[in-house]
Design a protein around this motif. Structure first.
Motif, PDB file in Angstrom:
ATOM      1  N   TYR A  86      52.284  35.995  38.326  1.00 30.04           N
ATOM      2  CA  TYR A  86      50.928  36.532  38.416  1.00 30.04           C
ATOM      3  C   TYR A  86      50.899  37.970  38.915  1.00 30.04           C
ATOM      4  O   TYR A  86      49.839  38.478  39.262  1.00 30.04           O
ATOM      5  N   ALA A  87      52.066  38.644  38.972  1.00 34.53           N
ATOM      6  CA  ALA A  87      52.095  39.993  39.521  1.00 34.53           C
ATOM      7  C   ALA A  87      53.197  40.812  38.874  1.00 34.53           C
ATOM      8  O   ALA A  87      54.099  40.273  38.221  1.00 34.53           O
ATOM      9  N   TYR A 140      43.291  44.121  40.060  1.00 37.80           N
ATOM     10  CA  TYR A 140      44.681  43.995  40.481  1.00 37.80           C
ATOM     11  C   TYR A 140      44.758  44.325  41.962  1.00 37.80           C
ATOM     12  O   TYR A 140      44.432  45.432  42.392  1.00 37.80           O
ATOM     13  N   THR A 188      48.936  43.106  47.092  1.00 35.40           N
ATOM     14  CA  THR A 188      49.143  42.157  48.184  1.00 35.40           C
ATOM     15  C   THR A 188      50.204  42.633  49.164  1.00 35.40           C
ATOM     16  O   THR A 188      50.191  42.243  50.333  1.00 35.40           O
ATOM     17  N   ARG A 200      53.365  45.628  44.987  1.00 33.38           N
ATOM     18  CA  ARG A 200      53.159  44.369  44.271  1.00 33.38           C
ATOM     19  C   ARG A 200      51.673  44.227  43.919  1.00 33.38           C
ATOM     20  O   ARG A 200      50.819  44.134  44.798  1.00 33.38           O
ATOM     21  N   GLU A 215      48.873  41.987  42.023  1.00 36.67           N
ATOM     22  CA  GLU A 215      48.608  40.627  41.552  1.00 36.67           C
ATOM     23  C   GLU A 215      47.266  40.584  40.833  1.00 36.67           C
ATOM     24  O   GLU A 215      46.277  41.149  41.303  1.00 36.67           O
TER      25      GLU A 215
END
Length: 668
Positions: free
Chosen positions: A91-92, A418, A421, A425, A427
């Motif tokens: 998911y990232a 987006y 996190t 990165r 996600e």
């Protein structure tokens, strides 16, 4: 001949030397004295054997089996396994610092604070209809003179407007004079005769008033004693002649219009708003307007009327604003740009320093007084501004979670951001959005204040997600499913229960009561009662339009209405399956709104055995009764919290019974 031989000998020696050198190179290679290095871009045996694919960090569509540089941006190619996140979850993606600078990726913080939207629209200036008058002929005749002989002339109250010649008026005046003389001659006569003469004189006098004669004209007639065939028409009010409907010499009948006059000291600004915008506007609300002909000046008006109907042709709502025009600089027919500040959130009380604790005219919002009284324009009693939702003191406005508009990627019904996190990165996060402002978008669900979202370069991040076969803007279904896959009960970071008064507060408690009837029926292994299910859907449908409820709460009751519409037609298994989204919405709703008169608290329970991440439900107290499994697993679950009075009371977890039977697959 000797010369030719020498030349042939030289050529032969050259070729012989070349052959010897080639032979020596071959021998040296065979003996590993020298090695041939591969040319740049050729495939080495190591690369071919390893099967490594190299790609560009910024252009993932560039893929080749060897090292080198990207033909688009010139960046050095890297192994595909280290370029975006095969090492991360699905998911990232991960963006290195150098790639981030090159792609100009920027982030911004998710914030929560009170917001207001500036509604901008164009309207037309129009004549105040309550200040218009039509001058008409009271009696038939010929117009001998028109004093206001062109459109646009200003007049004052009582000014001469026209002279009309009327034989009918002359006859009526003669009858009145004769009746007065006969009345004077009847002094001392029998009472019946005198009464008849008085009645005749009164009737002829009334007739002359109906023909438009003023009290002054009647007094002159009585003093002179001679009938006049010509009548002067006076202006009943001051203003401007906006329309001239007759010319001198015309014959007119009683009731034919001659002039149309408008008093332009106050004008209207007519706006057309979309229904969702008009619903946020209230009577008396301030409107700032600018007119191109009055550059640099801002006019301040107040909303005087909001049309209760929607125009079926253009699907707009008419909103009327009163503007002061004492100096006469605003011209009907001109256009003006209007700006209205609309608070984002539930339509509760707002604070306006100009209206706080004041009294306002219900017909003319420009009339604001400190004490009760009557409107000097229409004579209606002034009413407190609190009746229109204006607070007497400053009130805190609700906060809204928002992000910069550039952070949200929109495509059809999908909206994603987006979230960074951790450094580098990004996600993917599906979100539900609310109103879209000029440079901000309200977030209803999916983000928390303090998180960092990409505001620039997010399309490049999304393209890399697509090329890697991960969820993206085009197909975020896997990311949405990940959000919905919970491992525990519903959690709420902050609980602030808004009290709802009056009729909508009563409906809200009736909605909870109907839900509890459905929950108790499922607990007893029975299908939901038809009356309770219908009432649940109907009340939710009504509350979805209640502007006293916050935006998020209206969405929840809309979901309850949709899911519960056919609840009473389902069998037990189907009803329990449909009960889950209804119940989750009800639990969330109970943490947001309750009736202002409510006293009891609700208990939140959770069963981890319900397929799809467990199931939550609400009870009006008492011991745990599981509606998802009924008698098969009646006590399976745990108490999560109690909601009521704006407080959350946590409870000790009660793990499911160890000997509870395994739920049947068709249960939920």
């Amino acid at each position: 001949m000797a010369w030719i031989s020498s030349r042939l000998l030289s050529v032969g020696l050259f070729f012989a030397t070349g052959v010897v050198l080639i032979a020596l190179l071959g021998v040296a290679q065979r003996l590993n004295w020298i090695r041939a290095e591969p040319a740049s871009g050729s495939v080495t045996s190591g690369d071919a054997d390893s099967g490594t694919i190299y790609t560009c960090p910024m252009h993932p569509n560039i893929r080749q089996p060897t090292t080198g540089r990207c033909p688009i941006c010139g960046m050095e190619l890297v192994p595909a396994s280290s370029s975006g996140g095969a090492s991360l979850d699905e998911y990232a993606v991960h963006v290195e610092s150098a790639q981030r600078r090159l792609a100009n990726i920027e982030t911004a913080e998710v914030k929560s604070e009170p917001l207001s939207a500036t509604l901008r629209t164009i309207g037309a200036i129009a004549i105040d209809e309550s200040r218009q008058a039509t001058i008409a002929a009271y009696v038939g005749g010929r117009l001998e003179r028109l004093f206001a002989d062109y459109t646009g002339v200003r007049i004052d109250k009582g000014d001469h407007l026209a002279i009309i010649y009327s034989p009918q008026l002359f006859g009526a005046q003669a009858e009145y004079i004769e009746a007065r003389r006969a009345l004077e001659a009847a002094v001392g006569s029998i009472p019946a005769v005198r009464q008849a003469q008085e009645s005749l004189a009164a009737n002829t006098l009334h007739r002359l008033k109906e023909f438009g004669m003023t009290d002054e004209q009647l007094r002159q007639l009585e003093q002179g004693g001679e009938p006049q065939s010509r009548l002067t028409i006076y202006a009943p009010q001051g203003g401007t002649v906006v329309e001239k409907l007759a010319i001198e010499g015309n014959y007119v009948e009683a009731g034919d219009p001659i002039y149309r006059i408008a008093e332009l000291s106050t004008v209207w600004l007519m706006l057309k708003l979309f229904p969702e915008d008009a619903d946020m506007v209230r009577f008396g609300q301030r409107v700032d307007a600018t007119v191109q002909s009055l550059s640099g000046q801002t006019l301040v008006g107040r909303v005087a009327f909001i049309d209760p109907t929607v125009d079926p042709e253009n699907r707009t709502v008419d909103v009327r604003v009163e503007l002061d025009n004492q100096e006469g600089r605003l011209r009907p027919g001109d256009y003006a740009e209007a700006r209205i500040q609309l608070p984002i959130g539930p339509k509760g009380e707002v604070f306006d320093a100009h209206l706080a604790g004041k009294w306002i005219s219900p017909m003319h919002p420009q009339i604001v007084r400190d004490e009760p009284g009557q409107c000097p324009i229409c004579g209606m009693d002034l009413v407190p501004t609190s009746e229109y939702g204006y607070a007497t003191t400053a009130v805190p406005q609700p906060e809204s979670i928002y992000v910069p508009r550039s952070a949200v990627l929109l495509a059809g019904g999908s909206s994603v951001v987006y979230v960074e996190t951790e450094p580098g990165r990004f996600e993917i996060r599906p979100i539900n959005i609310g109103p879209i402002l000029e440079d901000k978008i309200i977030i209803l669900e999916g983000l928390k204040p303090g998180e960092q979202v990409a505001t620039s370069g997010n399309f490049l991040i999304d393209s890399q997600m697509q090329l890697a076969g991960k969820p993206s803007l085009i197909d975020p279904t896997r990311a949405i499913a990940k959000q919905q896959d919970r491992k525990g009960p519903l959690e709420f970071e902050e609980i602030a229960i808004v009290p709802v008064a009056d009729e909508n507060g009563t409906k809200l408690e009736q909605l909870y009561a109907a839900y509890f009837e459905v929950q108790q029926a499922l607990t007893a292994d029975q299908t939901p009662p038809a009356e309770a299910a219908r009432q649940l859907a109907a009340l939710a449908r009504d509350l979805a339009d209640a502007r006293e409820l916050p935006e998020a709460s209206r969405k929840l009751v809309q979901e309850i209405s949709t899911e519960g519409e056919h609840l009473h037609h389902m069998d037990l298994a189907g009803a329990r399956k449909a009960f889950k989204p209804i119940s989750h919405a009800i639990v969330t709703l109970a943490t947001q709104v309750r009736s202002a008169e409510s006293q009891n608290s609700f208990t939140h329970f959770f069963c981890p055995m319900v397929p799809g991440g467990g199931g939550d439900w609400l009870q009006a107290g008492g011991e745990l009764l599981n509606p998802y499994f009924g008698s098969q697993m009646l006590r399976c679950g745990e108490k999560v919290a109690e909601y009521g009075g704006g407080e959350k009371k946590p409870a000790e977890s009660q793990p499911p019974q160890p000997d509870a039977p395994h739920p049947p697959s068709e249960g939920v």
